[in-house]
Structure formats: structure tokens, C-alpha cells
Design an enzyme around this catalytic site. Sequence first.
Site, PDB file in Angstrom:
ATOM      1  CG  PHE A 197      55.618  60.345  38.165  1.00 40.98           C
ATOM      2  CD1 PHE A 197      54.679  59.729  38.068  1.00 40.98           C
ATOM      3  CD2 PHE A 197      56.112  61.254  39.203  1.00 40.98           C
ATOM      4  CE1 PHE A 197      53.748  59.841  39.439  1.00 40.98           C
ATOM      5  CE2 PHE A 197      55.307  61.135  40.277  1.00 40.98           C
ATOM      6  CZ  PHE A 197      53.898  60.522  40.521  1.00 40.98           C
ATOM      7  CG  ASP A 239      62.167  57.483  38.807  1.00 45.24           C
ATOM      8  OD1 ASP A 239      62.051  56.389  39.607  1.00 45.24           O
ATOM      9  OD2 ASP A 239      61.402  58.442  38.753  1.00 45.24           O
ATOM     10  CE1 TYR A 299      54.712  56.760  47.079  1.00 42.44           C
ATOM     11  CE2 TYR A 299      56.711  58.120  48.125  1.00 42.44           C
ATOM     12  CZ  TYR A 299      55.825  57.910  47.227  1.00 42.44           C
ATOM     13  OH  TYR A 299      55.707  58.809  46.319  1.00 42.44           O
ATOM     14  CE  LYS A 300      55.554  55.421  43.662  1.00 47.23           C
ATOM     15  NZ  LYS A 300      56.257  56.427  42.912  1.00 47.23           N
ATOM     16  NE  ARG A 343      49.157  52.821  38.981  1.00 48.18           N
ATOM     17  CZ  ARG A 343      50.182  53.380  39.405  1.00 48.18           C
ATOM     18  NH1 ARG A 343      51.182  54.090  38.715  1.00 48.18           N
ATOM     19  NH2 ARG A 343      49.972  53.694  40.831  1.00 48.18           N
TER      20      ARG A 343
HETATM   21  C1  LIG Z   1      56.295  57.760  42.936  1.00 45.77           C
HETATM   22  C2  LIG Z   1      57.115  58.539  41.971  1.00 45.77           C
HETATM   23  C3  LIG Z   1      57.849  59.619  42.259  1.00 45.77           C
HETATM   24  C4  LIG Z   1      57.477  60.378  43.434  1.00 45.77           C
HETATM   25  O1  LIG Z   1      58.198  60.142  44.430  1.00 45.77           O
HETATM   26  P1  LIG Z   1      58.138  60.925  45.879  1.00 45.77           P
HETATM   27  O2  LIG Z   1      59.033  60.293  46.721  1.00 45.77           O
HETATM   28  O3  LIG Z   1      56.769  61.370  46.140  1.00 45.77           O
HETATM   29  O4  LIG Z   1      58.763  62.508  45.365  1.00 45.77           O
HETATM   30  C5  LIG Z   1      58.505  60.087  41.275  1.00 45.77           C
HETATM   31  N1  LIG Z   1      59.014  59.535  40.042  1.00 45.77           N
HETATM   32  C6  LIG Z   1      58.374  58.497  39.723  1.00 45.77           C
HETATM   33  C7  LIG Z   1      58.262  57.746  38.496  1.00 45.77           C
HETATM   34  C8  LIG Z   1      57.162  57.749  40.624  1.00 45.77           C
HETATM   35  O5  LIG Z   1      56.560  56.791  40.315  1.00 45.77           O
END
Ligand SMILES: *Cc1c(COP(=O)(O)O)cnc(C)c1O
Length: 403
Positions: free
Chosen positions: A118, A189, A214-215, A362
Site C-alpha cells: 500500500f 501490516d 475502520y475496515k 474489488r
Molecule cells: C487502509 C490501509 C492503510 C491506511 O491506514 P490509515 O489508518 O488511514 O493510516 C495503510 N496500509 C494498508 C495496507 C491499508 O490497507
Amino acid sequence: MALDAADSLAPLRDEFFLNDGEIYLDGNSLGPLSRAASTRVNDVLNRQWAKDLVRGWNVDEWMALPTQLGNRVAPLIGAKPGEVVVADTLTILLAKLIGGALELRPDRHVILTDVANFHSDLYVVEAVASRAARPVTVRAIDRGALEEEISDDVALVMLTHVDFRSGEMLNLSGITAAVHDAGALMLWDFAHSTGAVPLDVEGANVDFAAGCGYKYLNGGPGAPAFAYVRTTWQGVVENPLPGWLGHARPFDFELTYEPATGMQAFVTSSPSIIALAALSGALEVFERTNMDELRAKSLALTDLFIDLVETRLPGVFDVVTPRAHERRGSQVALRHDEAYGVVQALIERRVIGDFRAPDICRFGFTPLYLRFVDVFDAVEKLVEVMDGDAFLDERFKIRNAVT
Ligand SMILES: *Cc1c(COP(=O)(O)O)cnc(C)c1O
């Protein structure tokens, strides 16, 4: 539908606010509001903040929320109590963990990451490395070539466990072990993993990890993120962004920083209490099930979607997401030259997915609230879009700011 009638998770759908007639396949980007999150936020606003005012920090235990919520995230990633803290946002926590980890391998000068990572992860790792006290180079490599690229000059390997574009899931324990064999440290991550796939950070011997609120966790737009630090590294690894709330005694107002014990040391600033309330409610829904149950349904949903796309629309899309269960996250990525138009035409038909440049449609599959009938209906709409030429509409030549 028989599959839904047999689904033990089906009752959890009622815990969410979902729009009638809409199929939400974007919980991997922004999870929906749950009743519990709504209740918790209202309670913080109307009772705690309104009535308790500044006393809330004590009587409502606001100060303890980052570590309390961390302890509730811990089971979702296979961590022990005391190994997780909820704070900041993901990019910020990655910066803290990268900066801290670099100091644990002072004789090494390389960080390896994935060229397909990302973009935010790539920006932050480059920025932290370039400001390190010694020369540190970031090498963004083809992750498949990790074993050839790793050397005794590598301090840290940082990878995203489920690829945000393709949905490919990497081998957590195998890669972590290879990194350790080379004497390096591992930072994962978990943005597209937490709440989506079972994780075992203890079993895999992971050093550090961070994930998104938030995901799949449904903590609300811009929800706080979480960081994991293995017990053996606590008190050893330092937070490179020290602030008063990571101090051992914040209200002594001492002029010299002395880190708190445990994960509190990774807190920098005042916790965002309203946002933490939303995440707290969202976690209640997870506490009514477990990751193995969620995983079984997630795989059934993505298997069904892939099968239907291939039988109803043979040769139309390239299914990018791996078929092998052990290599699949909880999303399906379909490649198409007009992917943006396909996604927009679907959104107009109230099937909400998203587009990831340059050519990926997606679709996230979230077993807490999706039904099998939603998968059939979504594919029906996809067939409608592809059989006509709705996806070629001129209006879709101009992209929205958020895709
Ligand atoms: C969503 C996402 C982020 C961003 O996260 P923030 O909380 O907005 O900084 C970083 N890395 C990956 C792989 C993501 O999917």
C-alpha cells in the site's frame, strides 16, 4: 435460501444498520455502523461527556481505553493480553514500530518491503528510514523473491499480510521464520487481515504488527488503529514519538521522558474517546463469534462468488485472487480493462464494491452481515452490467476523488 437458513452467523446481520435493497461488498474499505457502536457513541456523548465532563478521565476510565480495547483486539490476532494497544491511525503506528524496530538492529542498514505494498506504507517506511540516525536503505522488492533478497544487512522486513489489491494472503509463520533465520525483525501490516482471517501472532513468532480499525473491524471512518508488540520486545523497543500519555507518570509533569510499562508506552497523545467508543461497540459484535467461524463463512462466500462469476461470465474477468484457501483473504479482485466503469455501473444498481487502479474491481466479503443470497444477487447485477454496455457509459470516464 438453504445456505442462509443453515448459517449460524445469520442473526448477526441484525446488529448492523444496512440500507434496504443494497448489497455492501465494501466492508474491507469502510465497515458499516453496528447498533452497539451507535449505542456506545451515544452513551459517551450524552452521559459521559455531557454529564461527567473532565471527571470522565477517571470515572469512565477513559485513560485505560487504549490498553483495554487492545486486550479485546488481542484474541482476533492470536496475541496475549497486554500485547496490543489501540491508538492513532495505521500509518502513524507503522512509523512508530519501524522507528523503534530499527534501533534493535543498529548494525544493519536495509529494510525490505513489497513493491506492491500500500502506498502509505511505502511513503512512511521511506520517510522513517531516511531520517534514521545511520544510513538506512529501503528496498521495495517482489515479495516472491524475499528469500533471495534477504541478507545479514537487513534489519527489518515489513509486509502487508493480505494484499489490498489482489486479496492474496501471505504465509505468516513461514515468512516470519525466514526473516528470523536471517537475524532480521518482522513487522506485519494486518489492515486487510484483522477481523477477516484468523491470525496467530504468538504461534508465528511475530515481532511487531499493526492493523486498521475502520475496515473489517467496523470501527467507523478514520477509527483508531492498533499496534502489537511481542511481550519479549516490550520495555526493549522504544516509541520514537514519545508523548505525555506514554509516560510512566503523566500527571507528575516531569521534564524527562520515562516510558510507561507495557503497551502504554506506544501511546503518544490523549485517546480519541468518541472514536474509541465506536470501536468498542464494533468489537462487541466480534465477541459473539470467533475467527474460525467467520473464516469458514468468508471462504464459502468468496468460493461461491468466484464460481458464479466464472460460470455466468466465462472469460470476461481475470480472477486475480488466489483459488487456494490458504492464500486467499476475504476479498475477491476481478481484473477488467474497464474496471472503473464496471464498479460504477454496479454502484448505480446498489451493489457497492470499489475500484483499485489501474484495472481491479474489488469486492469485500464480510461474514458478519452478508448473506449467500447477496452473492447470487450481486452476480446477477454484474451479469446485467456486462451483458449490456452500462460499464462503458461516458460518465464513468471521469473518476471520483475516492474510488
Ligand atoms: C487502509 C490501509 C492503510 C491506511 O491506514 P490509515 O489508518 O488511514 O493510516 C495503510 N496500509 C494498508 C495496507 C491499508 O490497507
